[in-house]
Scaffold this active site. Sequence first.
Site, mmCIF file in Angstrom:
data_model
loop_
_atom_site.group_PDB
_atom_site.id
_atom_site.type_symbol
_atom_site.label_atom_id
_atom_site.label_comp_id
_atom_site.label_asym_id
_atom_site.label_seq_id
_atom_site.Cartn_x
_atom_site.Cartn_y
_atom_site.Cartn_z
ATOM 1 N N ASP A 109 5.978 11.958 1.861
ATOM 2 C CA ASP A 109 4.600 12.356 2.137
ATOM 3 C C ASP A 109 3.827 11.280 2.892
ATOM 4 O OD1 ASP A 109 4.978 10.902 -0.256
ATOM 5 O OD2 ASP A 109 3.009 11.495 -1.016
ATOM 6 N N GLU B 34 4.632 11.323 -3.463
ATOM 7 C CA GLU B 34 4.571 10.054 -4.202
ATOM 8 C C GLU B 34 3.157 9.486 -4.191
ATOM 9 O OE1 GLU B 34 4.142 5.955 -4.929
ATOM 10 O OE2 GLU B 34 4.037 6.718 -2.864
ATOM 11 N N ARG C 15 13.367 -7.720 -8.360
ATOM 12 C CA ARG C 15 12.871 -8.281 -9.615
ATOM 13 C C ARG C 15 13.354 -7.417 -10.767
ATOM 14 N NH1 ARG C 15 8.385 -11.667 -10.701
ATOM 15 N NH2 ARG C 15 7.813 -11.665 -12.905
#
Length: 399
Positions: free
Chosen positions: A85, A143, A182
């Site tokens: 999107d 999203e 991470r």
Amino acid sequence: MDKQTRMEAMLTMDRLMPSMVANRRHLHRHPELSFQEKETSSWILSKLVELGCVDVRTGVGGHGVVVELKGSEPGPVIALRADMDALPIQEEKESEYRSTIPGVMHACGHDAHTASLLGIAAYYQSLQGGFKGTRRLLFQPAEELTPGGALPMIKDGALDGVDAIYGVHLWSPVPAGQVSIRGGAFMAGVDEFTIDIIGRGGHGGMPQDTADAIVAGSALVQALHTVVSRNVSPLDTAVLTIGSFQAGEASNIIAGHCRLKGTVRSFDLRVRDRVRSRIEELVRSICAGFGTEGRLNYREGYPPVINDAAEAERCRCAAVDLFGPEAVGESELITAGEDFAYYLERIPGCFLFVGAGNPELDAIYPHHHPRFDLDESSMHQSALLLIGCAERFVSHWSE
């Protein structure tokens, strides 16, 4: 991924790079907002059909597309995800692939994410089943706008039978050629709230007959900004921001209504609950103390992105194998949110950043900026990295 497979993957992605660039630019010219990606979804389907993909589902969680690529040997099911999107932003950068839709642009790199995943589909199709297990590619809508597209896709079975999931965000603050990973908490949970303070308006010269919503709101803003410093451990991390204060229209009228808007960012669900609880308590007590009523509308957004530690280490090793140790670093905590978090709540996986910034290409603007762009070579690295993560999982699964 052994050395021969790694070299073959690199050569294949070199060959596929022109098509990835062309696909990204097509998507950039034709952006669609969250929950409106009908044409984008149809276009993705057409590209998958061109590649010869046969196991394709459309309409998954709305406009989502899921394709399965099965190897000739048994193995795990590994999901790789891209979002599709765009944002309600008027593009200001001039380029031959500039958005053709007024007020809408790909200002976050989702066009490149989708193009990269199409490149991965082409790569696995080129192997003609010569790999182990199944690669499930998730082309996810929505999203950018809560409640997001991940949960509807999950409800429609996108994760059924999946052993691990990986996703990449091309990230302009990181230089192209670099990878940031991470383990554990990585991106923040993002909540929003609105507070309406209902008082009693009146004449500016007769305050004794009023309940001043602005005074109550001002006191509440000051108190809310103590929540993190006085109610969250210094060893934890959270952000509370009041971004909007709306009240009054004239200098001689005491406002009877005030509206505050804010956001909370956190990396731990316990901290998130603590901050929300304190906001609720302060709204009640402070507004009552000024003779007003506080009405809180608190909306929980995406939870924190918490990478599985073992999967983060697996991705780091894959990145080092592909690009060398000098290209791989540990990411700082990121206070932006991502609905990839919902996938990670259910199965092991890792979300990571691939650098996409390059001053020589004017790819220097932050995400969600009207002049945002990225170094398209980052798609090559992104696709290789997702393939490497998947293949490394397979090699360990076989042991």
